[in-house]
Enzyme design. Structure first.
Site, PDB file in Angstrom:
ATOM      1  N   ASN A   9     -32.147 -25.826 -23.453  1.00 22.58           N
ATOM      2  CA  ASN A   9     -32.727 -24.657 -24.128  1.00 22.58           C
ATOM      3  C   ASN A   9     -33.146 -25.124 -25.516  1.00 22.58           C
ATOM      4  O   ASN A   9     -32.302 -25.330 -26.389  1.00 22.58           O
ATOM      5  CB  ASN A   9     -31.676 -23.537 -24.218  1.00 22.58           C
ATOM      6  N   TRP A  10     -34.441 -25.282 -25.677  1.00 20.87           N
ATOM      7  CA  TRP A  10     -34.938 -25.807 -26.958  1.00 20.87           C
ATOM      8  C   TRP A  10     -34.903 -24.771 -28.076  1.00 20.87           C
ATOM      9  O   TRP A  10     -35.143 -25.106 -29.224  1.00 20.87           O
ATOM     10  CB  TRP A  10     -36.368 -26.317 -26.790  1.00 20.87           C
ATOM     11  N   LYS A  11     -34.668 -23.518 -27.715  1.00 20.40           N
ATOM     12  CA  LYS A  11     -34.686 -22.446 -28.729  1.00 20.40           C
ATOM     13  C   LYS A  11     -35.992 -22.551 -29.521  1.00 20.40           C
ATOM     14  O   LYS A  11     -37.025 -22.852 -28.936  1.00 20.40           O
ATOM     15  CB  LYS A  11     -33.423 -22.520 -29.597  1.00 20.40           C
ATOM     16  N   HIS A  95     -29.461 -14.378 -23.424  1.00 21.89           N
ATOM     17  CA  HIS A  95     -28.783 -15.367 -24.269  1.00 21.89           C
ATOM     18  C   HIS A  95     -28.130 -14.633 -25.444  1.00 21.89           C
ATOM     19  O   HIS A  95     -28.675 -13.640 -25.939  1.00 21.89           O
ATOM     20  CB  HIS A  95     -29.798 -16.403 -24.768  1.00 21.89           C
ATOM     21  N   GLU A  97     -28.060 -15.190 -28.449  1.00 19.86           N
ATOM     22  CA  GLU A  97     -28.941 -15.039 -29.625  1.00 19.86           C
ATOM     23  C   GLU A  97     -29.917 -13.877 -29.423  1.00 19.86           C
ATOM     24  O   GLU A  97     -30.285 -13.195 -30.373  1.00 19.86           O
ATOM     25  CB  GLU A  97     -29.671 -16.363 -29.903  1.00 19.86           C
ATOM     26  N   GLU A 167     -21.421 -18.853 -21.767  1.00 19.00           N
ATOM     27  CA  GLU A 167     -21.527 -19.471 -23.083  1.00 19.00           C
ATOM     28  C   GLU A 167     -20.637 -18.729 -24.077  1.00 19.00           C
ATOM     29  O   GLU A 167     -21.023 -17.657 -24.576  1.00 19.00           O
ATOM     30  CB  GLU A 167     -22.965 -19.399 -23.594  1.00 19.00           C
ATOM     31  N   GLY A 173     -23.621 -24.255 -30.769  1.00 18.78           N
ATOM     32  CA  GLY A 173     -24.170 -24.900 -31.963  1.00 18.78           C
ATOM     33  C   GLY A 173     -23.127 -25.193 -33.030  1.00 18.78           C
ATOM     34  O   GLY A 173     -23.458 -25.504 -34.164  1.00 18.78           O
ATOM     35  N   SER A 213     -22.166 -26.481 -27.069  1.00 20.05           N
ATOM     36  CA  SER A 213     -21.885 -27.829 -27.557  1.00 20.05           C
ATOM     37  C   SER A 213     -21.658 -28.855 -26.441  1.00 20.05           C
ATOM     38  O   SER A 213     -20.838 -29.765 -26.566  1.00 20.05           O
ATOM     39  CB  SER A 213     -20.709 -27.811 -28.538  1.00 20.05           C
ATOM     40  N   GLY A 234     -28.183 -26.670 -25.695  1.00 26.04           N
ATOM     41  CA  GLY A 234     -29.083 -26.489 -26.823  1.00 26.04           C
ATOM     42  C   GLY A 234     -29.336 -27.814 -27.525  1.00 26.04           C
ATOM     43  O   GLY A 234     -30.183 -28.615 -27.123  1.00 26.04           O
ATOM     44  N   GLY A 235     -28.568 -28.075 -28.572  1.00 25.85           N
ATOM     45  CA  GLY A 235     -28.790 -29.234 -29.442  1.00 25.85           C
ATOM     46  C   GLY A 235     -28.986 -30.555 -28.714  1.00 25.85           C
ATOM     47  O   GLY A 235     -29.915 -31.315 -29.024  1.00 25.85           O
TER      48      GLY A 235
HETATM   49  O1  LIG Z   1     -28.474 -22.176 -24.625  1.00 21.48           O
HETATM   50  C1  LIG Z   1     -27.762 -23.059 -25.099  1.00 21.48           C
HETATM   51  C2  LIG Z   1     -26.601 -22.730 -25.859  1.00 21.48           C
HETATM   52  O2  LIG Z   1     -26.832 -21.734 -26.789  1.00 21.48           O
HETATM   53  C3  LIG Z   1     -25.786 -23.869 -26.350  1.00 21.48           C
HETATM   54  O3  LIG Z   1     -26.310 -24.453 -27.515  1.00 21.48           O
HETATM   55  P1  LIG Z   1     -25.623 -25.789 -28.070  1.00 21.48           P
HETATM   56  O4  LIG Z   1     -25.607 -26.758 -26.932  1.00 21.48           O
HETATM   57  O5  LIG Z   1     -26.507 -26.229 -29.205  1.00 21.48           O
HETATM   58  O6  LIG Z   1     -24.234 -25.407 -28.504  1.00 21.48           O
END
Ligand SMILES: O=C[C@H](O)COP(=O)(O)O
Length: 253
Positions: A9-11, A95, A97, A167, A173, A213, A234-235
């Site tokens: 998920n690149w956000k 999600h 967010e 999640e 994050g 994470s 994500g990251g």
């Molecule tokens: O969609 C992915 C998640 O929000 C996890 O993000 P993260 O891997 O940066 O903690």
């Protein structure tokens, strides 16, 4: 045996040139589609050119959100019809967010989940508790309620296709990962909830990802757990090398 599903998920990260560069680096390295589902959920703006760039590859492009209406006067939104039309087969819905910053609720997530099915798009439906909820011992009930509300009105054959991402919000994050055992326990709660709402067979089919994470150093342990069938990342999905390692872990799960 459920097929592992690894989704990045690149956000709201990356410029288009960086996105294309990443896809060029990764597209030849994604595992066979019958062994692992490999997905990058990119910003809406990049979806169509990235779908084109991945033609012939097992790497798929997914969306990060969508509206539930097939069309309408909803400035700034993207519809399931538009996503399907350009070749999108996966969409992240609910999600944390989106729930936190864009007022998405269990009710709106449920509408979107249904709309995704109507248009042949597989939802990756996110659930998870806050730190406060975890510390007060409410994790299981929060997650069970989110799952029940999110799938309300779906038929069992739709549930068989569903992907649920667990999640924990406090792990997103932050560098704090739930232990593999804790993550597995909550994914087990989700599976049990699906069994009680539908059937043990449906619960056995539904794929449950862990997100929060996840990185190359911890994914193998997570995927080794009974109830964890993949990861929503994500990251660690932003760098090609790191994402390829995550996909490789899916291959060995
Ligand atoms: O969609 C992915 C998640 O929000 C996890 O993000 P993260 O891997 O940066 O903690």
């Amino acid at each position: 045996m459920r097929k592992p599903i690894i989704a990045g998920n690149w956000k709201m990260y990356k410029k288009f040139s960086e996105a294309k560069q990443f896809i060029e680096e990764v597209k030849g390295l994604a595992p066979d589609a019958d062994k692992v589902d490999s997905i990058i959920c990119a910003p809406s703006l990049f979806l169509q050119p990235l779908v084109q760039a991945t033609e012939g590859s097992t790497l798929q492009i997914g969306a990060q959100t969508m509206h539930d209406a097939k069309e309408g006067a909803y400035t700034g939104e993207v519809s399931p019809v538009q996503l399907k039309d350009i070749g999108i087969n996966y969409v992240i819905l609910g999600h944390s967010e989106r729930r936190q910053y864009f007022n998405e609720s269990d009710v709106s997530v449920n509408k979107k989940v249904k709309a995704a099915y109507e248009h042949g798009i597989t939802p990756i439906m996110c659930v998870g508790e806050t730190l406060e909820q975890r510390e007060s011992g409410a994790t299981a009930s929060i997650v069970e309620n989110q799952v029940a509300a999110g799938v309300a009105g779906l038929a069992e054959e739709q549930i068989n296709q569903l992907v649920i991402a667990y999640e924990p919000i406090w792990a997103i994050g932050t560098g704090k990962t739930a232990t593999a055992e804790d993550a597995n326990e909550v994914c087990g709660v989700i599976r049990k909830k699906i069994a009680s709402l539908y059937s043990p067979e449906a619960a056995d089919q539904v794929r449950i990802q862990y997100g929060g994470s996840v990185k190359p150093a911890n994914i193998e342990e997570l995927l080794g757990m009974e109830h964890i069938d993949g990861a929503l990342v994500g990251g660690a999905s932003l760098e090609a090398d790191s994402f390829v390692k995550l996909l490789e872990a899916g291959l060995h799960a």
